[in-house]
Enzyme design. Structure first.
Site, PDB file in Angstrom:
ATOM      1  N   ASP A  38      15.065 -13.552  21.480  1.00 41.73           N
ATOM      2  CA  ASP A  38      14.386 -12.764  22.176  1.00 41.73           C
ATOM      3  C   ASP A  38      15.230 -11.453  22.986  1.00 41.73           C
ATOM      4  O   ASP A  38      15.741 -11.784  24.113  1.00 41.73           O
ATOM      5  CB  ASP A  38      13.001 -13.302  22.993  1.00 41.73           C
ATOM      6  CG  ASP A  38      12.527 -11.713  23.123  1.00 41.73           C
ATOM      7  OD1 ASP A  38      10.997 -11.467  21.993  1.00 41.73           O
ATOM      8  OD2 ASP A  38      12.167 -11.149  24.576  1.00 41.73           O
ATOM      9  N   GLU A  73      17.658 -10.948  18.333  1.00 39.19           N
ATOM     10  CA  GLU A  73      16.866  -9.348  18.499  1.00 39.19           C
ATOM     11  C   GLU A  73      17.533  -8.399  18.688  1.00 39.19           C
ATOM     12  O   GLU A  73      17.461  -8.119  20.316  1.00 39.19           O
ATOM     13  CB  GLU A  73      15.229  -9.777  18.783  1.00 39.19           C
ATOM     14  CG  GLU A  73      14.268  -8.232  18.635  1.00 39.19           C
ATOM     15  CD  GLU A  73      13.475  -8.558  19.790  1.00 39.19           C
ATOM     16  OE1 GLU A  73      12.200  -8.317  19.215  1.00 39.19           O
ATOM     17  OE2 GLU A  73      13.370  -9.248  20.746  1.00 39.19           O
TER      18      GLU A  73
END
Length: 570
Positions: A232, A286
């Protein structure tokens, strides 16, 4: 989730690495063309009846995922968390939140899925932890300048009495990126950095404890059978130690908290850990960056394996924009030999059925607003066409749960039922992400549609009353449903020579049409125009997103064709 970076600045191109794609044995390169299904656990299936999805619910529906045709599952965070950001505020990386189940259940799920040929990818959130994490609680209990506070970004405030934040950085969720502490008597103290919610303090990646902790967490999950990790906010970890102000333009690698060069050593260390296993593990990033050369640096052969392609996701439903998005993605990945990824939706963005039905079919966090009109029939038609387009592109594909059912964005959520901090921190200006996180409908003619058993608690987010036709059971009986299209498309994607990883060749066509060949005999044809498009002579239709009109492909439709030799198309 992260946001796109500042204005792009030209970077030096990377040298091509033509051997990169062939360095791993074929058996270890499953990730190059895998279809990965994103599981947002709390909204997938609720087995214990408390209104929140759980691991038992996923285990009970593994056969559904196998039959859908996916090869891996990516799980949003399932760790213990106060849920200030629905799980992205993590208090313990080595356990499972009790609302979802137990660590033993997670291990069983990983093993049971693998028996069915489905690998598991777990979410890692290295930029920040929960404010309830033992490290941060210890930091708050320790004085300024203490070793405990050095793992985070604690700073004295500006102004005569330290009453102002240390700098002007803004939170991605809105408002200042700093919160001031208070001691037990209420006396104000230092400020701490949080690029997201105040309950998510940022870690200081100059500290060796932070490196060691995350490397140990990787091994913890890899040892339990996880095939990889999704990282993330992968470009945000490293900050400028001087905390320089953010500007509209930054030289490559010099933004104060995004895409700094020191990030790459972190991921080189992680890649070495991933490759130390008999079956090498996979790192998925990401990464939101406007500069394709800077983006590709994360995908060099000794760093991440793949990264999400957000510009395809955000691209408007227009032929020129789509082609540019596809070409730019392939061009960015080619020098480092990495496969592109294709994503139409995820747990952060407006669902395609709703987005593609609007006047502006692109997506941007900054511009989304509640009450934006949409035509769901038009959006569904385009979402079907976009699904087949994405499945035909070279590389891997991600499917967000409910995308295969054609679920629309739910936009009429009462304020008292909303959870997303983006909605709360914007004062309701930003509609937030709750609307794409509504629990899945499985069976039945009224809520909770089999998400929870009869007599169960109300789901954590309410489902609309008109979703009976969208349930898995209803769509499984309808050969024209979105679910039937996804099942057929993913089955053909796996069985048709030329699809998956490999080359793409554009076929000359009119301005309103995209056409390309994969392999020797496969053609993907997308009609964005108002008029039907004739199919090439001698072409056999493998699959189409919409019924043909007199043998021609209607507007907002995609067809997969088999033909002896590609040629120009209308």
């Amino acid at each position: 989730m992260t946001r796109a970076g500042t204005t792009a600045t030209a970077s030096q191109p990377l040298e091509p690495d033509t051997a990169a794609a062939s360095r791993e044995p074929v058996a270890d390169r499953w990730w190059r063309d895998a279809v990965v299904y994103q599981v947002y656990v709390r909204s997938f299936a609720d087995e214990n009846g408390d209104g929140i999805g759980d691991l038992a619910g996923v285990r009970a529906r593994l056969a559904y995922l196998r039959d859908l045709g996916v090869e891996a599952l990516w799980f949003n965070p399932w760790y213990p968390s106060p849920m200030a950001d629905t799980g992205y505020d993590i208090a313990d990386y080595r356990s499972i939140d009790p609302v979802f189940g137990t660590l033993e259940e997670a291990e069983q799920l990983i093993a049971e899925a693998r028996v069915l040929g489905i690998r598991t990818i777990v979410d890692i959130v290295p930029n920040h932890v929960s404010d309830q994490h033992p490290w941060f609680r210890s930091a708050l209990a320790s004085p300024p300048g203490s070793p405990e506070r050095a793992r985070f970004w604690f700073r004295a405030g500006a102004g005569p009495d330290g009453e102002l934040p240390p700098n002007g950085w803004q939170s991605i969720f809105g408002g200042p990126a700093w919160t001031r502490t208070e001691d037990e008597s209420g006396t104000p103290g230092e400020w701490y950095l949080h690029l997201f919610a105040p309950e998510q303090p940022d870690l200081n990646w100059t500290h060796p404890d932070v490196w060691a902790e995350h490397e140990d967490v990787l091994r913890f999950w890899f040892d339990r059978g996880a095939a990889g990790v999704r990282i993330d906010s992968a470009a945000l970890l490293v900050k400028d130690p001087a905390l320089a102000e953010e500007t509209l333009e930054s030289a490559p690698g010099e933004h104060p908290f995004m895409d700094r060069d020191a990030l790459h050593e972190i991921y080189r260390r992680w890649r070495a850990i991933a490759e130390s296993y008999a079956e090498p593990r996979v790192l998925v990033g990401e990464v939101w960056l406007p500069d394709p050369v800077r983006f590709a640096r994360y995908l060099r052969p000794d760093e991440l394996h793949t990264a999400f392609n957000f510009y395809f996701l955000a691209c408007p439903w227009e032929p020129e924009a789509m082609r540019t998005s596809i070409e730019s993605a392939l061009d960015a990945h080619a020098p480092v030999g990495a496969p592109a990824t294709w994503v139409l939706s995820n747990h952060d963005v407006t669902r395609p059925v709703t987005r593609y039905g609007r006047a502006d079919t692109s997506f941007a966090f900054e511009s989304r607003r509640a009450g934006t009109p949409t035509d769901l029939d038009r959006g569904t038609r385009r979402a079907r066409a976009a699904a087949l387009l994405a499945m035909a592109l070279p590389g891997s594909m991600y499917v967000y749960q409910g995308e295969e059912l054609g679920l629309p964005e739910v936009e009429d959520i009462p304020s008292e039922r909303r959870h997303d901090p983006m909605w709360h921190r914007s004062g309701g200006l930003d509609p937030g992400r709750d609307g794409c996180r509504i629990p899945l409908p499985w069976v039945g003619d009224r809520p909770p549609y089999g998400f929870s058993g009869d007599g169960a608690d109300r789901p954590w987010l309410d489902q609309p009353d008109d979703w009976a036709r969208l349930t898995v059971a209803a769509q499984s009986e309808d050969a024209t449903s979105m679910l039937a299209l996804y099942r057929a498309g993913l089955r053909l994607r796996r069985s048709t020579p030329g699809l998956g990883d490999g080359e793409l060749t554009w076929i000359p066509s009119s301005e309103s049409v995209l056409a390309f060949a994969r392999g020797n005999h496969f053609i993907c044809l997308v009609n964005f125009g108002a008029d039907p498009v004739d199919l090439p002579d001698g072409a056999d239709v493998l699959l189409a997103s919409t019924e043909l009109e007199g043998g021609a492909l209607p507007h907002d439709s995609t067809a997969w064709l088999r033909q002896a030799s590609p040629h120009s198309i209308g």
